[in-house]
Write a protein that holds these residues in place. Sequence first.
Motif, PDB file in Angstrom:
ATOM      1  N   ALA A  86       0.922  -1.328   0.095  1.00  0.00           N
ATOM      2  CA  ALA A  86      -0.236   0.043  -0.046  1.00  0.00           C
ATOM      3  C   ALA A  86       0.802   1.307   0.051  1.00  0.00           C
ATOM      4  O   ALA A  86       0.370   2.298  -0.040  1.00  0.00           O
ATOM      5  CB  ALA A  86      -0.853   0.112   1.108  1.00  0.00           C
ATOM      6  N   GLY A  87       1.873   1.215  -0.033  1.00  0.00           N
ATOM      7  CA  GLY A  87       3.068   2.038   0.051  1.00  0.00           C
ATOM      8  C   GLY A  87       4.370   1.756  -0.427  1.00  0.00           C
ATOM      9  O   GLY A  87       4.797   0.510  -0.140  1.00  0.00           O
ATOM     10  N   ASP A  88       5.432   2.657  -0.566  1.00  0.00           N
ATOM     11  CA  ASP A  88       6.836   2.114  -1.119  1.00  0.00           C
ATOM     12  C   ASP A  88       7.496   1.829   0.501  1.00  0.00           C
ATOM     13  O   ASP A  88       7.011   1.985   1.584  1.00  0.00           O
ATOM     14  CB  ASP A  88       7.551   3.282  -1.912  1.00  0.00           C
ATOM     15  N   ALA A  89       8.964   1.617   0.411  1.00  0.00           N
ATOM     16  CA  ALA A  89       9.696   1.165   1.100  1.00  0.00           C
ATOM     17  C   ALA A  89       9.800   2.046   2.519  1.00  0.00           C
ATOM     18  O   ALA A  89       9.996   1.822   3.822  1.00  0.00           O
ATOM     19  CB  ALA A  89      10.974   0.623   0.854  1.00  0.00           C
ATOM     20  N   ARG A  90       9.455   3.477   2.341  1.00  0.00           N
ATOM     21  CA  ARG A  90       9.697   4.462   3.432  1.00  0.00           C
ATOM     22  C   ARG A  90       8.713   4.267   4.176  1.00  0.00           C
ATOM     23  O   ARG A  90       8.703   4.742   5.572  1.00  0.00           O
ATOM     24  CB  ARG A  90       9.679   5.847   2.669  1.00  0.00           C
ATOM     25  N   TRP A  91       7.491   3.385   4.085  1.00  0.00           N
ATOM     26  CA  TRP A  91       6.497   3.176   5.179  1.00  0.00           C
ATOM     27  C   TRP A  91       6.732   1.686   5.813  1.00  0.00           C
ATOM     28  O   TRP A  91       5.964   1.635   6.714  1.00  0.00           O
ATOM     29  CB  TRP A  91       5.253   3.001   4.427  1.00  0.00           C
ATOM     30  N   ASP A  92       7.907   1.215   5.394  1.00  0.00           N
ATOM     31  CA  ASP A  92       8.268  -0.125   6.217  1.00  0.00           C
ATOM     32  C   ASP A  92       8.708   0.168   7.753  1.00  0.00           C
ATOM     33  O   ASP A  92       9.474   1.211   7.600  1.00  0.00           O
ATOM     34  CB  ASP A  92       9.125  -1.031   5.459  1.00  0.00           C
ATOM     35  N   VAL A  93       8.790  -0.604   8.510  1.00  0.00           N
ATOM     36  CA  VAL A  93       9.416  -0.548   9.873  1.00  0.00           C
ATOM     37  C   VAL A  93      10.247  -1.723   9.850  1.00  0.00           C
ATOM     38  O   VAL A  93       9.753  -2.895  10.139  1.00  0.00           O
ATOM     39  CB  VAL A  93       8.343  -0.357  10.889  1.00  0.00           C
ATOM     40  N   GLU A  94      11.358  -1.675  10.083  1.00  0.00           N
ATOM     41  CA  GLU A  94      12.343  -2.728  10.241  1.00  0.00           C
ATOM     42  C   GLU A  94      12.495  -3.336  11.870  1.00  0.00           C
ATOM     43  O   GLU A  94      12.786  -2.121  12.565  1.00  0.00           O
ATOM     44  CB  GLU A  94      13.847  -2.703   9.647  1.00  0.00           C
ATOM     45  N   PHE A  95      12.678  -4.577  11.974  1.00  0.00           N
ATOM     46  CA  PHE A  95      12.571  -4.497  13.499  1.00  0.00           C
ATOM     47  C   PHE A  95      13.458  -6.082  13.804  1.00  0.00           C
ATOM     48  O   PHE A  95      13.575  -6.632  12.608  1.00  0.00           O
ATOM     49  CB  PHE A  95      11.593  -4.618  14.373  1.00  0.00           C
ATOM     50  N   GLU A  96      14.036  -6.214  14.743  1.00  0.00           N
ATOM     51  CA  GLU A  96      14.621  -7.431  15.024  1.00  0.00           C
ATOM     52  C   GLU A  96      13.735  -8.626  15.713  1.00  0.00           C
ATOM     53  O   GLU A  96      12.787  -8.272  16.251  1.00  0.00           O
ATOM     54  CB  GLU A  96      15.912  -7.279  16.016  1.00  0.00           C
ATOM     55  N   ILE A  97      14.092  -9.705  15.334  1.00  0.00           N
ATOM     56  CA  ILE A  97      13.418 -11.096  16.194  1.00  0.00           C
ATOM     57  C   ILE A  97      14.653 -11.233  17.227  1.00  0.00           C
ATOM     58  O   ILE A  97      15.733 -11.628  16.994  1.00  0.00           O
ATOM     59  CB  ILE A  97      13.261 -12.207  15.078  1.00  0.00           C
ATOM     60  N   ARG A  98      14.135 -11.139  18.414  1.00  0.00           N
ATOM     61  CA  ARG A  98      14.922 -11.537  19.678  1.00  0.00           C
ATOM     62  C   ARG A  98      14.498 -12.740  20.531  1.00  0.00           C
ATOM     63  O   ARG A  98      13.201 -12.956  20.437  1.00  0.00           O
ATOM     64  CB  ARG A  98      15.311 -10.408  20.178  1.00  0.00           C
ATOM     65  N   LEU A  99      15.297 -13.425  21.463  1.00  0.00           N
ATOM     66  CA  LEU A  99      15.126 -14.268  22.290  1.00  0.00           C
ATOM     67  C   LEU A  99      15.402 -13.679  23.583  1.00  0.00           C
ATOM     68  O   LEU A  99      16.461 -13.410  23.677  1.00  0.00           O
ATOM     69  CB  LEU A  99      15.759 -15.537  22.062  1.00  0.00           C
ATOM     70  N   ILE A 100      14.495 -13.441  24.538  1.00  0.00           N
ATOM     71  CA  ILE A 100      14.692 -13.027  25.802  1.00  0.00           C
ATOM     72  C   ILE A 100      14.656 -14.054  27.065  1.00  0.00           C
ATOM     73  O   ILE A 100      13.997 -15.019  26.738  1.00  0.00           O
ATOM     74  CB  ILE A 100      13.507 -11.845  26.165  1.00  0.00           C
ATOM     75  N   ARG A 101      15.359 -13.670  27.941  1.00  0.00           N
ATOM     76  CA  ARG A 101      15.479 -14.695  29.169  1.00  0.00           C
ATOM     77  C   ARG A 101      15.749 -13.562  30.329  1.00  0.00           C
ATOM     78  O   ARG A 101      16.220 -12.854  30.123  1.00  0.00           O
ATOM     79  CB  ARG A 101      16.567 -15.654  29.003  1.00  0.00           C
ATOM     80  N   PRO A 102      15.329 -14.171  31.514  1.00  0.00           N
ATOM     81  CA  PRO A 102      15.850 -13.773  32.609  1.00  0.00           C
ATOM     82  C   PRO A 102      17.499 -13.628  32.978  1.00  0.00           C
ATOM     83  O   PRO A 102      18.026 -14.673  32.545  1.00  0.00           O
ATOM     84  CB  PRO A 102      15.361 -14.514  33.777  1.00  0.00           C
ATOM     85  N   ARG A 103      17.918 -12.518  33.619  1.00  0.00           N
ATOM     86  CA  ARG A 103      19.238 -12.350  33.878  1.00  0.00           C
ATOM     87  C   ARG A 103      19.725 -13.281  34.709  1.00  0.00           C
ATOM     88  O   ARG A 103      20.715 -14.032  34.680  1.00  0.00           O
ATOM     89  CB  ARG A 103      19.514 -11.103  34.262  1.00  0.00           C
ATOM     90  N   ALA A 104      18.889 -13.668  35.687  1.00  0.00           N
ATOM     91  CA  ALA A 104      19.123 -14.665  37.016  1.00  0.00           C
ATOM     92  C   ALA A 104      19.475 -16.001  36.268  1.00  0.00           C
ATOM     93  O   ALA A 104      18.608 -16.564  35.188  1.00  0.00           O
ATOM     94  CB  ALA A 104      18.081 -14.731  37.931  1.00  0.00           C
ATOM     95  N   ARG A 105      20.182 -16.978  37.176  1.00  0.00           N
ATOM     96  CA  ARG A 105      20.386 -18.294  36.539  1.00  0.00           C
ATOM     97  C   ARG A 105      18.858 -18.947  36.439  1.00  0.00           C
ATOM     98  O   ARG A 105      18.049 -18.927  37.420  1.00  0.00           O
ATOM     99  CB  ARG A 105      21.472 -18.915  37.152  1.00  0.00           C
ATOM    100  N   GLN A 106      18.946 -19.770  35.454  1.00  0.00           N
ATOM    101  CA  GLN A 106      17.682 -20.679  35.330  1.00  0.00           C
ATOM    102  C   GLN A 106      18.371 -22.150  35.462  1.00  0.00           C
ATOM    103  O   GLN A 106      19.205 -22.435  36.009  1.00  0.00           O
ATOM    104  CB  GLN A 106      17.005 -20.560  33.807  1.00  0.00           C
ATOM    105  N   SER A 107      17.271 -23.093  35.084  1.00  0.00           N
ATOM    106  CA  SER A 107      17.553 -24.633  35.140  1.00  0.00           C
ATOM    107  C   SER A 107      19.028 -24.947  34.285  1.00  0.00           C
ATOM    108  O   SER A 107      19.288 -24.150  33.358  1.00  0.00           O
ATOM    109  CB  SER A 107      16.614 -25.418  34.787  1.00  0.00           C
ATOM    110  N   ARG A 108      19.629 -26.081  34.771  1.00  0.00           N
ATOM    111  CA  ARG A 108      20.762 -26.300  33.953  1.00  0.00           C
ATOM    112  C   ARG A 108      20.396 -26.704  32.580  1.00  0.00           C
ATOM    113  O   ARG A 108      21.308 -26.358  31.567  1.00  0.00           O
ATOM    114  CB  ARG A 108      21.329 -27.810  34.513  1.00  0.00           C
ATOM    115  N   SER A 109      19.371 -27.078  32.312  1.00  0.00           N
ATOM    116  CA  SER A 109      18.746 -27.379  30.780  1.00  0.00           C
ATOM    117  C   SER A 109      18.600 -26.213  30.059  1.00  0.00           C
ATOM    118  O   SER A 109      19.161 -26.074  28.973  1.00  0.00           O
ATOM    119  CB  SER A 109      17.543 -28.472  30.821  1.00  0.00           C
TER     120      SER A 109
END
Length: 310
Positions: free
Chosen positions: A265-288
């Motif tokens: 519906a519009g050229d590339a100036r209307w696009d929004v680029e973003f990352e795909i990320r994996l987030i986790r707690p900073r604190a230690r989790q299970s060994r697995s």
Amino acid sequence: MDTSWLEDFLTLAECANFSRAAEQRHMTQPAFSRRIRALEEWVGTALFSRDTHQIALTPAGDCFRPAADEMLRRLRFAREEALETAGDTALTLRFAATHALSLTFFPAWLRTLESAGIAGPISLVADHMQACEALMLRGGAHFLLCHHHPRAATPLEDKGFVSHPLGMDRLVPVSAPDDGGNPLHRLPGTPEAPLPFLTYSPASGMGRILTAAHLADATFGHLRPVFTSHAASVLKTLALSGRGIAWAPLCLAADDLAAGRLVRAGDARWDVEFEIRLIRPRARQSRSAEAFWTHLQAQSDGVGAPSSPA
């Protein structure tokens, strides 16, 4: 105190509505209300204000909420540690993911992990971003797969979480084509004839990104909201039927664009680029969970951050 009361408390804090919270906790509203009252009696003060139709946390409730999140995280971690110490080394890795990524990115990414031998038993919960954030805060998942944009940071970043980039995608404005193959709804529209806009709800991570990147700009197009949903797949389906313009992640819209069922519906100036990320707690989790994270980072360090498999 029954620790499940903490789950009740956090669900009500998120929903701000007794009936919806009771439904999510799979119990009747009177039973749910009794459990909230029991928790408040144990704490010794009211945690929710019931003076208006909108349920809200009291100052005491605001103070109690981060402690409730932390207690549930610690309890789940202690349980997993005990199981692993007892010899159950095949504990399930628990992922949360936004709806769009659970449909597009996650299956191919999982195959990549399995081929590298770094994925074990896996559980996936798919929901909108706000619900996924709440799940992570209370320790309900080890990892969150989501979209990220620097102008629309998740509140998790201020609450002891870290992230790892997995790939890139973009939001693109799409419309059904007219008989000539041109967009039925073309940006930017006019003040006299604003475009019908299929928009994201506030609970949507992509809605936050779009608002931060474009919609907060007073000069951005001329749009008239006609439908709201947290699910990109729903907005894309309505765009296919000609109901309006939607910003869809390219990984979700690519096949329809290639087949001509949707057009830009519009050229590339209307696009929004973003990352795909994996987030986790900073604190230690299970060994697995820690072993999975270590393998994932080592794989990325060796070959560079993987791009989207979609």
